[in-house]
Design a protein around this motif. Structure first.
Motif, PDB file in Angstrom:
ATOM      1  N   GLN A  23       0.814  -1.214   0.000  1.00 58.70           N
ATOM      2  CA  GLN A  23       0.000   0.000   0.000  1.00 58.70           C
ATOM      3  C   GLN A  23       0.851   1.269   0.000  1.00 58.70           C
ATOM      4  N   ILE A  24       2.140   1.100   0.306  1.00 60.47           N
ATOM      5  CA  ILE A  24       3.029   2.255   0.453  1.00 60.47           C
ATOM      6  C   ILE A  24       3.886   2.397  -0.798  1.00 60.47           C
ATOM      7  N   LEU A  25       3.824   3.576  -1.416  1.00 59.57           N
ATOM      8  CA  LEU A  25       4.590   3.833  -2.625  1.00 59.57           C
ATOM      9  C   LEU A  25       5.887   4.579  -2.309  1.00 59.57           C
ATOM     10  N   LEU A  26       6.877   4.388  -3.164  1.00 54.07           N
ATOM     11  CA  LEU A  26       8.154   5.089  -3.033  1.00 54.07           C
ATOM     12  C   LEU A  26       8.255   6.152  -4.121  1.00 54.07           C
ATOM     13  N   ASP A  27       8.747   7.313  -3.738  1.00 53.78           N
ATOM     14  CA  ASP A  27       9.004   8.394  -4.692  1.00 53.78           C
ATOM     15  C   ASP A  27      10.326   9.044  -4.281  1.00 53.78           C
ATOM     16  N   GLU A  28      11.420   8.374  -4.636  1.00 55.46           N
ATOM     17  CA  GLU A  28      12.735   8.825  -4.188  1.00 55.46           C
ATOM     18  C   GLU A  28      13.065  10.224  -4.687  1.00 55.46           C
ATOM     19  N   LYS A  61      -0.086  10.890   2.961  1.00 57.80           N
ATOM     20  CA  LYS A  61      -1.061  10.720   1.891  1.00 57.80           C
ATOM     21  C   LYS A  61      -1.116  11.980   1.039  1.00 57.80           C
ATOM     22  N   ASP A  62      -0.817  11.808  -0.234  1.00 59.76           N
ATOM     23  CA  ASP A  62      -0.819  12.925  -1.169  1.00 59.76           C
ATOM     24  C   ASP A  62      -2.263  13.265  -1.536  1.00 59.76           C
ATOM     25  N   PRO A  63      -2.736  14.473  -1.211  1.00 56.94           N
ATOM     26  CA  PRO A  63      -4.125  14.825  -1.510  1.00 56.94           C
ATOM     27  C   PRO A  63      -4.402  14.919  -3.016  1.00 56.94           C
ATOM     28  N   LYS A  64      -3.343  15.044  -3.828  1.00 53.31           N
ATOM     29  CA  LYS A  64      -3.545  15.169  -5.266  1.00 53.31           C
ATOM     30  C   LYS A  64      -3.984  13.864  -5.914  1.00 53.31           C
ATOM     31  N   ASP A  65      -3.335  12.767  -5.502  1.00 51.61           N
ATOM     32  CA  ASP A  65      -3.676  11.478  -6.124  1.00 51.61           C
ATOM     33  C   ASP A  65      -4.246  10.460  -5.148  1.00 51.61           C
ATOM     34  N   GLY A  66      -4.315  10.857  -3.849  1.00 50.52           N
ATOM     35  CA  GLY A  66      -4.892   9.967  -2.841  1.00 50.52           C
ATOM     36  C   GLY A  66      -4.012   8.782  -2.482  1.00 50.52           C
ATOM     37  N   LYS A  67      -2.770   8.767  -2.956  1.00 54.49           N
ATOM     38  CA  LYS A  67      -1.878   7.630  -2.689  1.00 54.49           C
ATOM     39  C   LYS A  67      -0.993   7.905  -1.474  1.00 54.49           C
ATOM     40  N   ILE A  68      -0.478   6.814  -0.904  1.00 53.97           N
ATOM     41  CA  ILE A  68       0.334   6.884   0.307  1.00 53.97           C
ATOM     42  C   ILE A  68       1.807   6.724  -0.057  1.00 53.97           C
ATOM     43  N   TYR A  69       2.640   7.638   0.460  1.00 51.78           N
ATOM     44  CA  TYR A  69       4.059   7.629   0.118  1.00 51.78           C
ATOM     45  C   TYR A  69       4.925   7.515   1.382  1.00 51.78           C
ATOM     46  N   LEU A  70       6.064   6.893   1.207  1.00 50.40           N
ATOM     47  CA  LEU A  70       7.022   6.743   2.298  1.00 50.40           C
ATOM     48  C   LEU A  70       7.887   7.993   2.387  1.00 50.40           C
ATOM     49  N   LEU A  71       7.915   8.617   3.575  1.00 48.35           N
ATOM     50  CA  LEU A  71       8.744   9.802   3.784  1.00 48.35           C
ATOM     51  C   LEU A  71      10.056   9.463   4.467  1.00 48.35           C
ATOM     52  N   ALA A  72      10.004   8.611   5.475  1.00 51.58           N
ATOM     53  CA  ALA A  72      11.203   8.283   6.248  1.00 51.58           C
ATOM     54  C   ALA A  72      11.176   6.808   6.621  1.00 51.58           C
ATOM     55  N   GLY A  73      12.334   6.168   6.487  1.00 51.38           N
ATOM     56  CA  GLY A  73      12.432   4.760   6.840  1.00 51.38           C
ATOM     57  C   GLY A  73      12.648   3.872   5.631  1.00 51.38           C
ATOM     58  N   HIS A  74      13.336   4.409   4.613  1.00 51.64           N
ATOM     59  CA  HIS A  74      13.536   3.643   3.383  1.00 51.64           C
ATOM     60  C   HIS A  74      14.374   2.378   3.621  1.00 51.64           C
ATOM     61  N   PHE A  93       2.295  11.270   8.745  1.00 55.26           N
ATOM     62  CA  PHE A  93       2.743  12.660   8.744  1.00 55.26           C
ATOM     63  C   PHE A  93       1.593  13.510   8.232  1.00 55.26           C
ATOM     64  N   LYS A  94       1.285  14.593   8.929  1.00 53.00           N
ATOM     65  CA  LYS A  94       0.210  15.479   8.520  1.00 53.00           C
ATOM     66  C   LYS A  94       0.783  16.825   8.104  1.00 53.00           C
TER      67      LYS A  94
END
Length: 294
Positions: A23-28, A61-74, A93-94
């Motif tokens: 469910q968690i996407l990566l966007d390096e 959670k990116d409000p633009k596409d509704g997807k969940i991204y990893l910020l820290a803990g790669h 993270f909010k």
């Protein structure tokens, strides 16, 4: 091995949840500074996985596409995935996209040692490139980088495509401690010079790298202190005939030892005293030869 994350008190939901890795996407590109993960750390986490030892990763959670991204803990994410686990502990993270990027790239890794000084320097190089106030950039570095802040800011002044940075990048797999220490010293000295003297160009930077590399290869380096190096560069760039389009010609400048500098200072002081004495002698002659009559 315990890997801990930095949690921002104002924007972090401290409730711990479990979420499927899928469910968690990566966007390096948006949320990470380093080009690639340290596989040794990933393997360490995978081989010694213990859910009680690892803090949750941070997601947004990116409000633009509704997807969940990893910020820290790669590294934790990759290690747990390699261990064959299906779920991972998370914290939300909010904040806005800009706040999420700032947290991911600047704050989350500042209190951990997973990023190299060069990767941390890239953050401040970008800030300076955007025209942010150098004093404010320095304050942030002092706050986030600890005792390493000055070295990292000096690295931020280097040309990312120059000889110095390329030499540091080549150190990743180098076990020669002397070479590593000398190259880090060279990078620090050149970065300090570029920070102090805006007249220096990328071409000058490469010239300084070649000069200092030869300097530290010698059995007895001609220059062994950073303050002496900075004064030497200062003498060149503040000369009346300095032209930024020309080479610095560092090897043509005579190096003065501390003893020579002290000798010259004492000689100047003596010359001044002699001049004062000569003036007094002349005043006495004038009084004798031209007495005043009232």
């Amino acid at each position: 091995m315990v890997v801990r994350s930095f949690l921002h008190p104002l924007t972090m939901n401290y409730e711990t949840l479990r979420m499927k890795l899928g469910q968690i996407l990566l966007d390096e590109g948006r949320f990470q500074n380093r080009a690639e993960l340290n596989q040794a750390i990933v393997n360490e986490i995978a081989e010694n996985f213990d859910p009680n030892q690892f803090d949750p990763v941070v997601i947004w959670k990116d409000p633009k596409d509704g997807k969940i991204y990893l910020l820290a803990g790669h590294h934790r994410y990759a290690g747990i995935k390699k261990a064959g686990r299906k779920k991972i502990k998370v914290r939300w993270f909010k904040g806005s996209e800009a706040e999420a990027i700032t947290y991911a790239k600047e704050l989350s890794n500042a209190n951990r040692t997973l990023e190299t000084p060069l990767e941390r320097a890239a953050i401040y190089r970008e800030k300076l490139k955007r025209g942010e106030d150098p004093k404010q950039v320095r304050k942030q570095a002092e706050k986030l980088e600890g005792k390493n802040w000055r070295y990292i800011l000096n690295l931020a002044r280097l040309n990312p495509d120059g000889k110095t940075v390329n030499a540091l990048l080549a150190l990743v797999d180098n076990s020669d401690k002397v070479t590593q220490q000398n190259l880090e010293k060279i990078a620090d000295w050149i970065g300090e010079a570029r920070r102090q003297f805006d007249q220096l160009t990328n071409t000058h930077e490469n010239e300084m790298y070649d000069f200092l590399l030869d300097n530290f290869k010698a059995k007895k380096p001609a220059i062994s202190r950073k303050d002496v190096w900075i004064e030497r560069v200062r003498a060149i760039v503040q000369a009346l005939d300095f032209n930024a389009a020309n080479p610095l010609n560092l090897k043509r400048i005579q190096y003065k030892t501390q003893g020579e500098s002290e000798y010259e200072a004492q000689m100047r002081e003596i010359d001044q005293k002699i001049d004062q004495a000569e003036k007094k002698k002349q005043e006495l002659r004038d009084r004798f030869n031209k007495p005043s009559h009232k």
